[in-house]
Design a protein around this motif. Structure first.
Motif, PDB file in Angstrom:
ATOM      1  N   LEU A  38      13.030  32.485  -7.648  1.00 32.50           N
ATOM      2  CA  LEU A  38      13.297  31.540  -6.567  1.00 32.50           C
ATOM      3  C   LEU A  38      12.441  30.290  -6.721  1.00 32.50           C
ATOM      4  CD1 LEU A  38      14.551  30.739  -3.862  1.00 32.50           C
ATOM      5  CD2 LEU A  38      12.765  32.073  -2.727  1.00 32.50           C
ATOM      6  N   ASP A  39      11.207  30.470  -7.123  1.00 34.89           N
ATOM      7  CA  ASP A  39      10.328  29.317  -7.307  1.00 34.89           C
ATOM      8  C   ASP A  39      10.869  28.383  -8.381  1.00 34.89           C
ATOM      9  OD1 ASP A  39       7.693  27.926  -6.915  1.00 34.89           O
ATOM     10  OD2 ASP A  39       7.464  28.512  -9.028  1.00 34.89           O
ATOM     11  N   LYS A  40      11.315  28.954  -9.474  1.00 36.47           N
ATOM     12  CA  LYS A  40      11.832  28.112 -10.551  1.00 36.47           C
ATOM     13  C   LYS A  40      13.153  27.463 -10.170  1.00 36.47           C
ATOM     14  CE  LYS A  40      12.643  28.043 -15.504  1.00 36.47           C
ATOM     15  NZ  LYS A  40      12.576  28.795 -16.789  1.00 36.47           N
ATOM     16  N   LEU A  41      14.010  28.210  -9.472  1.00 34.67           N
ATOM     17  CA  LEU A  41      15.290  27.638  -9.038  1.00 34.67           C
ATOM     18  C   LEU A  41      15.068  26.468  -8.079  1.00 34.67           C
ATOM     19  CD1 LEU A  41      17.222  30.987  -8.474  1.00 34.67           C
ATOM     20  CD2 LEU A  41      17.837  29.229 -10.135  1.00 34.67           C
ATOM     21  N   THR A  42      14.059  26.589  -7.250  1.00 32.20           N
ATOM     22  CA  THR A  42      13.752  25.506  -6.313  1.00 32.20           C
ATOM     23  C   THR A  42      13.273  24.276  -7.056  1.00 32.20           C
ATOM     24  OG1 THR A  42      13.171  27.136  -4.631  1.00 32.20           O
ATOM     25  CG2 THR A  42      12.394  24.883  -4.292  1.00 32.20           C
ATOM     26  N   ARG A  43      12.430  24.461  -8.041  1.00 29.71           N
ATOM     27  CA  ARG A  43      11.933  23.329  -8.807  1.00 29.71           C
ATOM     28  C   ARG A  43      13.023  22.663  -9.624  1.00 29.71           C
ATOM     29  NH1 ARG A  43       8.909  24.764 -12.598  1.00 29.71           N
ATOM     30  NH2 ARG A  43       8.730  27.027 -12.387  1.00 29.71           N
ATOM     31  N   LEU A  44      14.047  23.455  -9.979  1.00 33.42           N
ATOM     32  CA  LEU A  44      15.176  22.900 -10.734  1.00 33.42           C
ATOM     33  C   LEU A  44      16.261  22.334  -9.829  1.00 33.42           C
ATOM     34  CD1 LEU A  44      15.550  25.609 -13.529  1.00 33.42           C
ATOM     35  CD2 LEU A  44      14.613  23.300 -13.761  1.00 33.42           C
ATOM     36  N   HIS A  45      16.038  22.425  -8.528  1.00 36.15           N
ATOM     37  CA  HIS A  45      16.996  21.907  -7.548  1.00 36.15           C
ATOM     38  C   HIS A  45      18.365  22.586  -7.680  1.00 36.15           C
ATOM     39  CE1 HIS A  45      14.636  18.343  -6.041  1.00 36.15           C
ATOM     40  NE2 HIS A  45      13.947  18.692  -7.123  1.00 36.15           N
ATOM     41  N   ILE A  46      18.329  23.872  -7.937  1.00 35.03           N
ATOM     42  CA  ILE A  46      19.574  24.640  -7.946  1.00 35.03           C
ATOM     43  C   ILE A  46      19.881  25.000  -6.498  1.00 35.03           C
ATOM     44  CG2 ILE A  46      20.769  26.665  -8.837  1.00 35.03           C
ATOM     45  CD1 ILE A  46      19.870  24.677 -10.985  1.00 35.03           C
ATOM     46  N   THR A  47      20.967  24.480  -5.989  1.00 39.23           N
ATOM     47  CA  THR A  47      21.284  24.640  -4.572  1.00 39.23           C
ATOM     48  C   THR A  47      22.225  25.810  -4.353  1.00 39.23           C
ATOM     49  OG1 THR A  47      23.117  23.079  -4.769  1.00 39.23           O
ATOM     50  CG2 THR A  47      20.959  22.187  -4.149  1.00 39.23           C
TER      51      THR A  47
ATOM     52  N   MET B 206       0.815  -1.209   0.000  1.00 38.73           N
ATOM     53  CA  MET B 206       0.000   0.000   0.000  1.00 38.73           C
ATOM     54  C   MET B 206       0.853   1.265   0.000  1.00 38.73           C
ATOM     55  SD  MET B 206      -2.965  -1.122   2.667  1.00 38.73           S
ATOM     56  CE  MET B 206      -3.761   0.465   2.497  1.00 38.73           C
ATOM     57  N   PHE B 207       1.919   1.234   0.819  1.00 39.03           N
ATOM     58  CA  PHE B 207       2.768   2.411   0.882  1.00 39.03           C
ATOM     59  C   PHE B 207       3.886   2.286  -0.132  1.00 39.03           C
ATOM     60  CE2 PHE B 207       6.547   4.504   2.634  1.00 39.03           C
ATOM     61  CZ  PHE B 207       6.080   5.801   2.615  1.00 39.03           C
ATOM     62  N   ASN B 208       4.013   3.286  -0.948  1.00 37.34           N
ATOM     63  CA  ASN B 208       5.050   3.285  -1.991  1.00 37.34           C
ATOM     64  C   ASN B 208       6.239   4.077  -1.483  1.00 37.34           C
ATOM     65  OD1 ASN B 208       6.616   3.304  -4.236  1.00 37.34           O
ATOM     66  ND2 ASN B 208       5.186   4.465  -5.521  1.00 37.34           N
ATOM     67  N   PRO B 209       7.357   3.448  -1.119  1.00 39.12           N
ATOM     68  CA  PRO B 209       8.501   4.174  -0.549  1.00 39.12           C
ATOM     69  C   PRO B 209       9.140   5.109  -1.554  1.00 39.12           C
ATOM     70  CG  PRO B 209       9.096   1.892  -0.988  1.00 39.12           C
ATOM     71  CD  PRO B 209       7.611   1.998  -1.203  1.00 39.12           C
ATOM     72  N   GLY B 210       8.916   4.923  -2.817  1.00 38.59           N
ATOM     73  CA  GLY B 210       9.540   5.798  -3.799  1.00 38.59           C
ATOM     74  C   GLY B 210       8.655   6.962  -4.221  1.00 38.59           C
ATOM     75  N   PHE B 211       7.525   7.140  -3.526  1.00 41.31           N
ATOM     76  CA  PHE B 211       6.590   8.171  -3.937  1.00 41.31           C
ATOM     77  C   PHE B 211       7.185   9.567  -3.807  1.00 41.31           C
ATOM     78  CE2 PHE B 211       3.156  11.185  -3.055  1.00 41.31           C
ATOM     79  CZ  PHE B 211       2.360  10.984  -4.162  1.00 41.31           C
ATOM     80  N   TYR B 212       8.027   9.761  -2.792  1.00 41.90           N
ATOM     81  CA  TYR B 212       8.584  11.093  -2.561  1.00 41.90           C
ATOM     82  C   TYR B 212       9.994  11.247  -3.109  1.00 41.90           C
ATOM     83  CZ  TYR B 212       4.633  11.905   0.519  1.00 41.90           C
ATOM     84  OH  TYR B 212       3.369  12.073   1.015  1.00 41.90           O
ATOM     85  N   GLN B 213      10.375  10.317  -3.988  1.00 46.54           N
ATOM     86  CA  GLN B 213      11.692  10.464  -4.577  1.00 46.54           C
ATOM     87  C   GLN B 213      11.698  11.611  -5.569  1.00 46.54           C
ATOM     88  OE1 GLN B 213      12.853   6.727  -6.209  1.00 46.54           O
ATOM     89  NE2 GLN B 213      13.099   5.735  -4.207  1.00 46.54           N
ATOM     90  N   GLU B 214      12.912  12.040  -5.970  1.00 48.25           N
ATOM     91  CA  GLU B 214      13.068  13.246  -6.771  1.00 48.25           C
ATOM     92  C   GLU B 214      12.325  13.190  -8.098  1.00 48.25           C
ATOM     93  OE1 GLU B 214      17.426  14.927  -5.321  1.00 48.25           O
ATOM     94  OE2 GLU B 214      17.194  13.979  -7.279  1.00 48.25           O
ATOM     95  N   GLU B 215      12.234  11.981  -8.723  1.00 48.76           N
ATOM     96  CA  GLU B 215      11.615  11.953 -10.034  1.00 48.76           C
ATOM     97  C   GLU B 215      10.112  12.212  -9.969  1.00 48.76           C
ATOM     98  OE1 GLU B 215      12.389   7.621  -8.782  1.00 48.76           O
ATOM     99  OE2 GLU B 215      13.347   9.573  -8.686  1.00 48.76           O
ATOM    100  N   ASP B 216       9.509  12.117  -8.751  1.00 51.13           N
ATOM    101  CA  ASP B 216       8.073  12.319  -8.631  1.00 51.13           C
ATOM    102  C   ASP B 216       7.725  13.669  -8.030  1.00 51.13           C
ATOM    103  OD1 ASP B 216       7.477   9.824  -9.666  1.00 51.13           O
ATOM    104  OD2 ASP B 216       7.770   8.849  -7.713  1.00 51.13           O
ATOM    105  N   MET B 217       8.711  14.464  -7.622  1.00 55.22           N
ATOM    106  CA  MET B 217       8.413  15.717  -6.948  1.00 55.22           C
ATOM    107  C   MET B 217       7.785  16.719  -7.895  1.00 55.22           C
ATOM    108  SD  MET B 217      11.581  16.283  -4.329  1.00 55.22           S
ATOM    109  CE  MET B 217      10.777  17.707  -3.621  1.00 55.22           C
ATOM    110  N   LEU B 218       8.072  16.636  -9.161  1.00 56.96           N
ATOM    111  CA  LEU B 218       7.488  17.541 -10.142  1.00 56.96           C
ATOM    112  C   LEU B 218       6.400  16.843 -10.965  1.00 56.96           C
ATOM    113  CD1 LEU B 218      10.638  19.444 -11.402  1.00 56.96           C
ATOM    114  CD2 LEU B 218       8.986  20.117  -9.649  1.00 56.96           C
ATOM    115  N   GLY B 219       5.779  15.808 -10.348  1.00 53.23           N
ATOM    116  CA  GLY B 219       4.662  15.160 -11.022  1.00 53.23           C
ATOM    117  C   GLY B 219       5.082  14.318 -12.205  1.00 53.23           C
ATOM    118  N   GLY B 220       6.309  13.841 -12.190  1.00 51.27           N
ATOM    119  CA  GLY B 220       6.772  12.998 -13.285  1.00 51.27           C
ATOM    120  C   GLY B 220       7.033  13.745 -14.560  1.00 51.27           C
TER     121      GLY B 220
END
Length: 313
Positions: free
Chosen positions: A66-75, A1-15
């Motif tokens: 800032l919003d776009k930089l965050t979505r692009l994971h620019i640290t 039921m619980f998907n451990p990979g749901f919060y991984q990076e590839e899913d943070m932007l909705g795939g």
């Protein structure tokens, strides 16, 4: 039921994007922040004057960036390449705050000059990575920089307002209510034609070229140390006829040997008269009126005769 990979990076932007495009520094497909803004100098930023921002290497961007930089994971530290395509000029910088109006970006005035930008011009901004700097060569644009007693400490304090510097930059910093301009002549390690390096948290070796307008002090003969110590006797410098003599115009005041002899004879002094020479004297024999050693000018005294009158003893 619980998907451990749901919060991984590839899913943070909705795939929408694969992980290879979102991770910083991985693969060629990594997306970069790439936007165009109308640029304005820091002095035009609404609110109180912020002189320290104007003499630094960080810009002020809108909140949407800032919003776009965050979505692009620019640290952090977020580093950017600023490009003026019309003039084919490039520099690098960081970001200080995200409080600018949408569609606008505020740059330090020196950065606008480096990019040949006027207020309201379009500037392209792209996220980038730069290596930590190991060496930088600077050149002050005025000899006033030589008046700073401890330039190393002053520059260390000024560099706190910079994230990075680029070869060809002419940045400014403020010290004791005076503005100084400094050109970046060389950076290491070299990163292409632009030569941008990170100046934060790195051991940066700094070298200085002669300031613009600086001239070597002119050596005035007889009043300063000679350019070279060659040919000088031990114990210090000896002023020759071409040094001190020229400085005081000795030729116009020094008598020649013949003139000196004539002048000496003309002086009425007891120490210069011919009668007081000790050797080789050709002076005439003193006249009778002149006292002569061992002789007396008084008439010879008569011998005393015994008195005949008066009582005899």
């Amino acid at each position: 039921m619980f998907n451990p990979g749901f919060y991984q990076e590839e899913d943070m932007l909705g795939g929408m994007y694969p992980a290879s495009m979102l991770q910083r520094g991985v693969g060629r497909a990594r997306r970069r922040f790439d936007e165009y803004y109308r640029c304005y100098p820091i002095a035009m930023l609404p609110g109180p004057e912020r002189e320290n921002v104007n003499h630094g290497g960080k810009v002020i961007m809108p909140p949407s960036a800032l919003d776009k930089l965050t979505r692009l994971h620019i640290t952090y530290p977020m580093l950017f390449e600023f490009i003026n395509g019309a003039a084919d000029k490039t520099t690098h910088g960081g970001v200080l705050e995200f409080i600018a109006e949408e569609g606008k970006i505020y740059l330090p005035y020196w950065m606008m000059q480096t990019l040949s930008l006027d207020p309201g011009d379009l500037v392209q901004i792209m996220s980038t990575d730069l290596p930590p700097g190991s060496f930088i060569k600077l050149q002050a644009q005025s000899t006033a920089f030589l008046d700073i007693s401890d330039p190393k400490a002053v520059l260390e304090n000024a560099f706190r307002n910079f994230s990075c510097l680029t070869k060809g930059d002419v940045f400014t910093f403020s010290y004791n209510d005076q503005i100084y301009e400094m050109a970046v002549l060389e950076t290491k390690p070299e990163t292409g034609k632009n030569g941008g390096i990170v100046t934060l948290e790195t051991d940066l070796e700094v070298d200085f070229a002669q300031p613009v307008g600086y001239e070597e002090p002119k050596r005035v003969s007889g009043t300063s140390t000679p350019r070279s110590g060659a040919g000088l006797p031990a114990g210090g410098m000896v002023h020759s006829a071409g040094s001190m003599a020229q400085a005081i115009n000795y030729a116009s005041i020094a008598p020649q040997s013949g003139a000196a002899a004539a002048g000496a004879k003309a002086v009425s002094s007891n120490f210069l008269s011919g009668g007081h020479k000790l050797k080789g004297s050709k002076a005439p024999t003193p006249k009778a009126s002149t006292p002569v050693a061992g002789a007396s000018t008084n008439p010879p005294s008569q011998p005393l005769r015994p008195r005949t009158n008066g009582p005899q003893p």
